[in-house]
Design a protein around this motif. Structure first.
Motif, PDB file in Angstrom:
ATOM      1  N   VAL A  73      22.247  19.967  20.294  1.00  0.00           N
ATOM      2  CA  VAL A  73      22.232  19.918  18.859  1.00  0.00           C
ATOM      3  C   VAL A  73      22.082  21.162  18.307  1.00  0.00           C
ATOM      4  N   SER A  74      23.112  21.634  17.652  1.00  0.00           N
ATOM      5  CA  SER A  74      23.240  22.990  17.069  1.00  0.00           C
ATOM      6  C   SER A  74      23.141  23.077  15.424  1.00  0.00           C
ATOM      7  N   VAL A  75      22.069  23.902  15.069  1.00  0.00           N
ATOM      8  CA  VAL A  75      21.836  23.867  13.636  1.00  0.00           C
ATOM      9  C   VAL A  75      21.782  25.417  13.215  1.00  0.00           C
ATOM     10  N   SER A  76      22.455  25.508  11.736  1.00  0.00           N
ATOM     11  CA  SER A  76      22.445  27.068  11.608  1.00  0.00           C
ATOM     12  C   SER A  76      22.315  27.016   9.963  1.00  0.00           C
ATOM     13  N   PHE A 122      25.039  20.863  12.653  1.00  0.00           N
ATOM     14  CA  PHE A 122      24.337  20.760  11.312  1.00  0.00           C
ATOM     15  C   PHE A 122      24.566  22.078  10.686  1.00  0.00           C
ATOM     16  N   GLY A 123      24.560  22.089   9.345  1.00  0.00           N
ATOM     17  CA  GLY A 123      24.090  23.304   8.419  1.00  0.00           C
ATOM     18  C   GLY A 123      22.974  22.721   7.761  1.00  0.00           C
ATOM     19  N   THR A 124      22.152  23.938   7.129  1.00  0.00           N
ATOM     20  CA  THR A 124      21.253  23.603   6.402  1.00  0.00           C
ATOM     21  C   THR A 124      21.138  24.672   5.058  1.00  0.00           C
ATOM     22  N   ALA A 125      20.754  23.960   3.933  1.00  0.00           N
ATOM     23  CA  ALA A 125      20.925  24.615   2.708  1.00  0.00           C
ATOM     24  C   ALA A 125      19.554  24.502   1.954  1.00  0.00           C
ATOM     25  N   LEU A 138      31.839  16.831   3.350  1.00  0.00           N
ATOM     26  CA  LEU A 138      30.628  16.982   4.132  1.00  0.00           C
ATOM     27  C   LEU A 138      29.555  15.997   3.592  1.00  0.00           C
ATOM     28  N   THR A 139      28.580  15.426   4.450  1.00  0.00           N
ATOM     29  CA  THR A 139      27.546  14.562   4.081  1.00  0.00           C
ATOM     30  C   THR A 139      26.173  15.468   4.015  1.00  0.00           C
ATOM     31  N   GLU A 140      25.507  15.188   2.969  1.00  0.00           N
ATOM     32  CA  GLU A 140      24.383  15.858   2.826  1.00  0.00           C
ATOM     33  C   GLU A 140      23.236  14.812   2.626  1.00  0.00           C
ATOM     34  N   THR A 141      22.182  15.579   3.297  1.00  0.00           N
ATOM     35  CA  THR A 141      20.871  14.629   3.506  1.00  0.00           C
ATOM     36  C   THR A 141      19.912  15.332   3.021  1.00  0.00           C
ATOM     37  N   VAL A 142      18.717  14.995   1.962  1.00  0.00           N
ATOM     38  CA  VAL A 142      17.671  15.885   1.658  1.00  0.00           C
ATOM     39  C   VAL A 142      16.562  15.429   2.630  1.00  0.00           C
ATOM     40  N   ILE A 143      16.104  16.540   3.231  1.00  0.00           N
ATOM     41  CA  ILE A 143      14.944  16.219   4.176  1.00  0.00           C
ATOM     42  C   ILE A 143      13.572  16.768   4.051  1.00  0.00           C
ATOM     43  N   LEU A 275      18.340  20.881   2.275  1.00  0.00           N
ATOM     44  CA  LEU A 275      19.348  19.872   2.691  1.00  0.00           C
ATOM     45  C   LEU A 275      19.811  20.163   4.147  1.00  0.00           C
ATOM     46  N   VAL A 276      20.206  18.917   4.862  1.00  0.00           N
ATOM     47  CA  VAL A 276      20.948  19.131   6.068  1.00  0.00           C
ATOM     48  C   VAL A 276      22.572  18.587   5.754  1.00  0.00           C
TER      49      VAL A 276
END
Length: 312
Positions: A73-76, A122-125, A138-143, A275-276
């Motif tokens: 699972v790659s995230v940046s 995943f990207g994070t912002a 894109l789909t965005e989810t507030v974590i 965000l993710v």
């Protein structure tokens, strides 16, 4: 007469043999019936064993479904989300030893682009998506939620600023601490690099986009802003709440302390979402499970432990 007697004796012998054979047949039938009962018992046990084996196979199948997560699972993305991202990844990998979760801290804009291009799942912002980015499918989810603290050196006598004063300092209109309640000292402005989610959110909220003073020191990452301010008694900077410690002093903004409670109740105005971001077609069962974990009670406890503000 003698011949007749012999015939009668032979007949008696034959009848005796037939009677004995009948008794043996009766015994044989009884034995056969006994064997039938035993066989029925064995058949019943075999059915029970087969049922148990079927049940065991079902149980093993269920366990396999629970334990079959494996892969990458790659995230940046955002440096502000990094602490939360790494901590949740470590706990998720502990629960799922065959899964590897990576986090590359390269800034919000690069993280969003990586998610769009499929470079990482995943990207994070640490800011809201820009209009252009919202058109990328894109789909965005507030974590989590986060506040942005305006910080200075602990020795600075100034303790409070208005949002308008912060804006004037970062635009280069206020350049001396004595103008905002401090000593007669030059203000050293510290900001973030282009593409930083923290910078984007801060400039948008404080309303000085594209107006940063040319004299600002540019530090890459929240950690570098924090250490730069901690080493310079004249400095001012801004960092995610997750980077507040005793080496720096956060300002009250418009009389409000920078705390999670004040972000949640809306009193502290300099705040933003974490965000993710992802494309649905790039999601795997492992990445879905990781996102579900981050949003779970256990994941949200980690969010709080790392200085974020949980969403549930």
């Amino acid at each position: 007469m003698k011949k007749l007697k012999n015939v009668l004796m032979v007949a008696l012998i034959v009848l005796s043999i037939v009677a004995i054979a009948g008794c043996k047949n009766d015994d044989g039938n009884e034995t056969t019936n006994d064997n039938k009962e035993v066989n029925n018992s064995v058949d019943s046990n075999d059915d029970k064993n087969n049922d148990d084996n079927d049940k065991s196979d079902t149980d093993n199948s269920d366990n396999a479904q629970e334990d079959d997560l494996s892969g990458l699972v790659s995230v940046s993305g955002s440096t502000s989300v990094e602490k939360i991202g790494i901590a949740t990844a470590e706990e998720f990998m502990a629960l799922n030893p065959d899964v590897t979760v990576t986090y590359e801290s390269i800034g919000s804009s690069n993280g969003v682009k990586n998610a769009k291009d499929g470079v990482t799942i995943f990207g994070t912002a640490s800011r809201n998506l820009k209009t252009e980015e919202k058109n990328w499918g894109l789909t965005e989810t507030v974590i989590a939620h986060d506040g942005v603290a305006v910080i200075t050196h602990p020795s600075n006598s100034a303790n409070e600023l208005t949002k308008e004063q912060v804006q004037a300092i970062y635009k280069g209109e206020i350049t001396n601490w004595k103008d905002v309640g401090g000593e007669d000292e030059e203000i050293v402005v510290v900001s973030r690099e282009d593409g930083s989610g923290t910078r984007g959110a801060f400039e948008e909220i404080v309303e000085f986009e594209d107006s940063l003073t040319k004299d600002a020191i540019i530090a890459k990452g929240n950690g570098n802003v924090q250490t730069t301010v901690a080493k310079n008694e004249k400095a001012i900077g801004y960092v995610s709440f997750t980077y507040i410690n005793d080496t720096v002093k956060p300002f009250k903004i418009d009389g409000v302390e920078p705390t999670a409670e004040n972000v949640v109740n809306g009193d502290y105005s300099i705040s933003r979402p974490f965000l993710v971001i992802y494309k649905e077609e790039n999601m795997t069962k492992e990445s879905k499970a990781f996102l579900e974990f981050v949003l779970s009670d256990e994941g949200q406890m980690i969010v709080e432990e790392k200085g974020g503000i949980k969403v549930n």
